[in-house]
Motif scaffolding. Structure first.
Motif, PDB file in Angstrom:
ATOM      1  N   ALA A  30     114.570  26.087  22.286  1.00  0.00           N
ATOM      2  CA  ALA A  30     114.278  25.451  23.568  1.00  0.00           C
ATOM      3  C   ALA A  30     115.341  25.802  24.612  1.00  0.00           C
ATOM      4  O   ALA A  30     116.536  25.686  24.357  1.00  0.00           O
ATOM      5  N   GLY A  31     114.871  26.235  25.762  1.00  0.00           N
ATOM      6  CA  GLY A  31     115.775  26.558  26.856  1.00  0.00           C
ATOM      7  C   GLY A  31     116.298  27.975  26.853  1.00  0.00           C
ATOM      8  O   GLY A  31     116.992  28.383  27.799  1.00  0.00           O
ATOM      9  N   LEU A  32     116.000  28.745  25.806  1.00  0.00           N
ATOM     10  CA  LEU A  32     116.512  30.110  25.691  1.00  0.00           C
ATOM     11  C   LEU A  32     115.391  31.113  25.927  1.00  0.00           C
ATOM     12  O   LEU A  32     114.358  31.078  25.255  1.00  0.00           O
ATOM     13  N   TYR A  33     115.601  32.007  26.886  1.00  0.00           N
ATOM     14  CA  TYR A  33     114.633  33.031  27.243  1.00  0.00           C
ATOM     15  C   TYR A  33     115.270  34.404  27.098  1.00  0.00           C
ATOM     16  O   TYR A  33     116.501  34.550  27.160  1.00  0.00           O
ATOM     17  N   ILE A  34     114.431  35.417  26.919  1.00  0.00           N
ATOM     18  CA  ILE A  34     114.929  36.793  26.890  1.00  0.00           C
ATOM     19  C   ILE A  34     114.114  37.652  27.861  1.00  0.00           C
ATOM     20  O   ILE A  34     112.935  37.392  28.101  1.00  0.00           O
ATOM     21  N   ASN A  85     121.576  22.038  26.547  1.00  0.00           N
ATOM     22  CA  ASN A  85     120.479  21.810  27.501  1.00  0.00           C
ATOM     23  C   ASN A  85     120.576  22.656  28.765  1.00  0.00           C
ATOM     24  O   ASN A  85     120.150  22.225  29.845  1.00  0.00           O
ATOM     25  N   GLN A  86     121.121  23.852  28.614  1.00  0.00           N
ATOM     26  CA  GLN A  86     121.118  24.798  29.717  1.00  0.00           C
ATOM     27  C   GLN A  86     119.893  25.711  29.591  1.00  0.00           C
ATOM     28  O   GLN A  86     119.467  26.054  28.485  1.00  0.00           O
ATOM     29  N   LYS A  87     119.337  26.098  30.717  1.00  0.00           N
ATOM     30  CA  LYS A  87     118.248  27.059  30.735  1.00  0.00           C
ATOM     31  C   LYS A  87     118.888  28.439  30.915  1.00  0.00           C
ATOM     32  O   LYS A  87     119.469  28.728  31.965  1.00  0.00           O
ATOM     33  N   VAL A  88     118.816  29.265  29.889  1.00  0.00           N
ATOM     34  CA  VAL A  88     119.591  30.495  29.866  1.00  0.00           C
ATOM     35  C   VAL A  88     118.709  31.699  29.568  1.00  0.00           C
ATOM     36  O   VAL A  88     117.753  31.620  28.794  1.00  0.00           O
ATOM     37  N   LEU A  89     119.050  32.819  30.211  1.00  0.00           N
ATOM     38  CA  LEU A  89     118.317  34.072  30.005  1.00  0.00           C
ATOM     39  C   LEU A  89     119.250  35.120  29.425  1.00  0.00           C
ATOM     40  O   LEU A  89     120.368  35.322  29.917  1.00  0.00           O
ATOM     41  N   LEU A  90     118.785  35.799  28.391  1.00  0.00           N
ATOM     42  CA  LEU A  90     119.483  36.956  27.838  1.00  0.00           C
ATOM     43  C   LEU A  90     118.772  38.195  28.362  1.00  0.00           C
ATOM     44  O   LEU A  90     117.612  38.441  28.029  1.00  0.00           O
ATOM     45  N   LEU A  91     119.456  38.958  29.189  1.00  0.00           N
ATOM     46  CA  LEU A  91     118.868  40.144  29.814  1.00  0.00           C
ATOM     47  C   LEU A  91     119.371  41.379  29.082  1.00  0.00           C
ATOM     48  O   LEU A  91     120.571  41.684  29.098  1.00  0.00           O
ATOM     49  N   VAL A 106     126.147  38.123  22.808  1.00  0.00           N
ATOM     50  CA  VAL A 106     125.222  37.634  23.842  1.00  0.00           C
ATOM     51  C   VAL A 106     124.249  36.622  23.248  1.00  0.00           C
ATOM     52  O   VAL A 106     124.026  35.542  23.816  1.00  0.00           O
ATOM     53  N   CYS A 107     123.672  36.954  22.106  1.00  0.00           N
ATOM     54  CA  CYS A 107     122.676  36.066  21.490  1.00  0.00           C
ATOM     55  C   CYS A 107     123.282  34.715  21.115  1.00  0.00           C
ATOM     56  O   CYS A 107     122.702  33.657  21.382  1.00  0.00           O
ATOM     57  N   ASN A 108     124.451  34.734  20.506  1.00  0.00           N
ATOM     58  CA  ASN A 108     125.056  33.486  20.059  1.00  0.00           C
ATOM     59  C   ASN A 108     125.596  32.643  21.207  1.00  0.00           C
ATOM     60  O   ASN A 108     125.510  31.411  21.167  1.00  0.00           O
ATOM     61  N   LEU A 109     126.122  33.270  22.231  1.00  0.00           N
ATOM     62  CA  LEU A 109     126.532  32.504  23.407  1.00  0.00           C
ATOM     63  C   LEU A 109     125.315  31.867  24.085  1.00  0.00           C
ATOM     64  O   LEU A 109     125.376  30.732  24.566  1.00  0.00           O
ATOM     65  N   GLY A 110     124.210  32.610  24.111  1.00  0.00           N
ATOM     66  CA  GLY A 110     122.979  32.067  24.678  1.00  0.00           C
ATOM     67  C   GLY A 110     122.483  30.857  23.909  1.00  0.00           C
ATOM     68  O   GLY A 110     122.053  29.850  24.499  1.00  0.00           O
ATOM     69  N   ILE A 111     122.553  30.921  22.592  1.00  0.00           N
ATOM     70  CA  ILE A 111     122.128  29.796  21.761  1.00  0.00           C
ATOM     71  C   ILE A 111     123.036  28.582  22.011  1.00  0.00           C
ATOM     72  O   ILE A 111     122.571  27.452  22.140  1.00  0.00           O
ATOM     73  N   ALA A 112     124.342  28.839  22.095  1.00  0.00           N
ATOM     74  CA  ALA A 112     125.286  27.750  22.342  1.00  0.00           C
ATOM     75  C   ALA A 112     125.015  27.083  23.689  1.00  0.00           C
ATOM     76  O   ALA A 112     125.131  25.859  23.829  1.00  0.00           O
TER      77      ALA A 112
END
Length: 225
Positions: free
Chosen positions: A114-118, A62-68, A51-57
């Motif tokens: 940048a762009g990665l939220y949890i 430049n995607q705004k992505v959330l790891l829930l 999950v973490c590495n896919l979120g970083i990718a």
């Protein structure tokens, strides 16, 4: 868990980018999946790191992505990003304030990427099943769809706990994480079958822990595609 960020040129980081490319070309009724459930058959198979590495990718393009982090029994994502877990999913589900009235800062925590939220799991929940079955869970996912380009949901292993199956009904699709030398063929097939029985589309599987230099044959670990 952060190799895609900390060692960007590595073969491992490129493997996650390649996996992301496969996800992005998926088509569901003319749209790519936006909320993706990531689960595994059992513990220790690498779903949180995935999950973490896919979120970083995703953030890299430049995607705004959330790891829930929906593994409220054994949360991990806040440790990876050195974030406190004093407020998160369980707290939002217990909160009475309408979700549409809550600011983004209450729904997600920015990371240094940048762009990665949890959204951490939150403080201890006594009745996790009741929280997940509530209408507020569906309302939360709807709100997150509005705020982010993609949401990746980290869940507990699905063969032992029903949380992944409950959340799967709110997701667009799922990814099943397996580990070479650990996940048995039967466990992999059973997990895949449960997702299909629940009508949760399976984008595919990710195999962790396989050493391409190994000469061992993986006939015993034959996985569904």
């Amino acid at each position: 868990a952060l190799i895609t960020w900390q060692d960007r040129p590595s073969l491992m980081a490129e493997s996650f980018r390649s996996t992301l490319a496969s996800i992005l070309v998926c088509d569901f009724d003319g749209q790519r999946p936006k909320v993706i459930l990531v689960t595994s058959a059992g513990r220790g198979e690498g779903k949180s790191s995935t999950v973490c590495n896919l979120g970083i990718a995703l953030a890299e393009i430049n995607q705004k992505v959330l790891l829930l982090d929906a593994d409220m029994r054994k949360p991990h994502i806040h440790h990876v990003f050195n974030a406190p877990n004093t407020w998160g999913l369980s707290d939002l589900l217990r909160e009475k304030t309408p979700l549409q009235d809550m600011p983004l800062e209450a729904l997600a925590r920015e990371t240094e990427i940048a762009g990665l939220y949890i959204l951490p799991s939150g403080t201890g929940a006594v009745s996790i099943a009741n929280l997940l079955y509530s209408n507020r869970t569906a309302e939360l996912i709807d709100r997150l769809r509005q705020e982010f380009d993609m949401v990746l949901i980290d869940t507990p292993p699905m063969l032992y706990i029903a949380d992944a199956r409950v959340l799967g009904r709110l997701a667009d699709a799922s990814i099943l994480v397996l580990r070479a030398g650990r996940t048995t063929r039967d466990a992999a097939l059973n997990a895949k079958q449960r997702l299909e029985d629940d009508r949760i589309p399976v984008l595919g599987t990710i195999l962790n822990g396989w050493d391409p230099r190994s000469k061992a044959r993986y006939g015993y670990y034959t996985y569904p595609g």
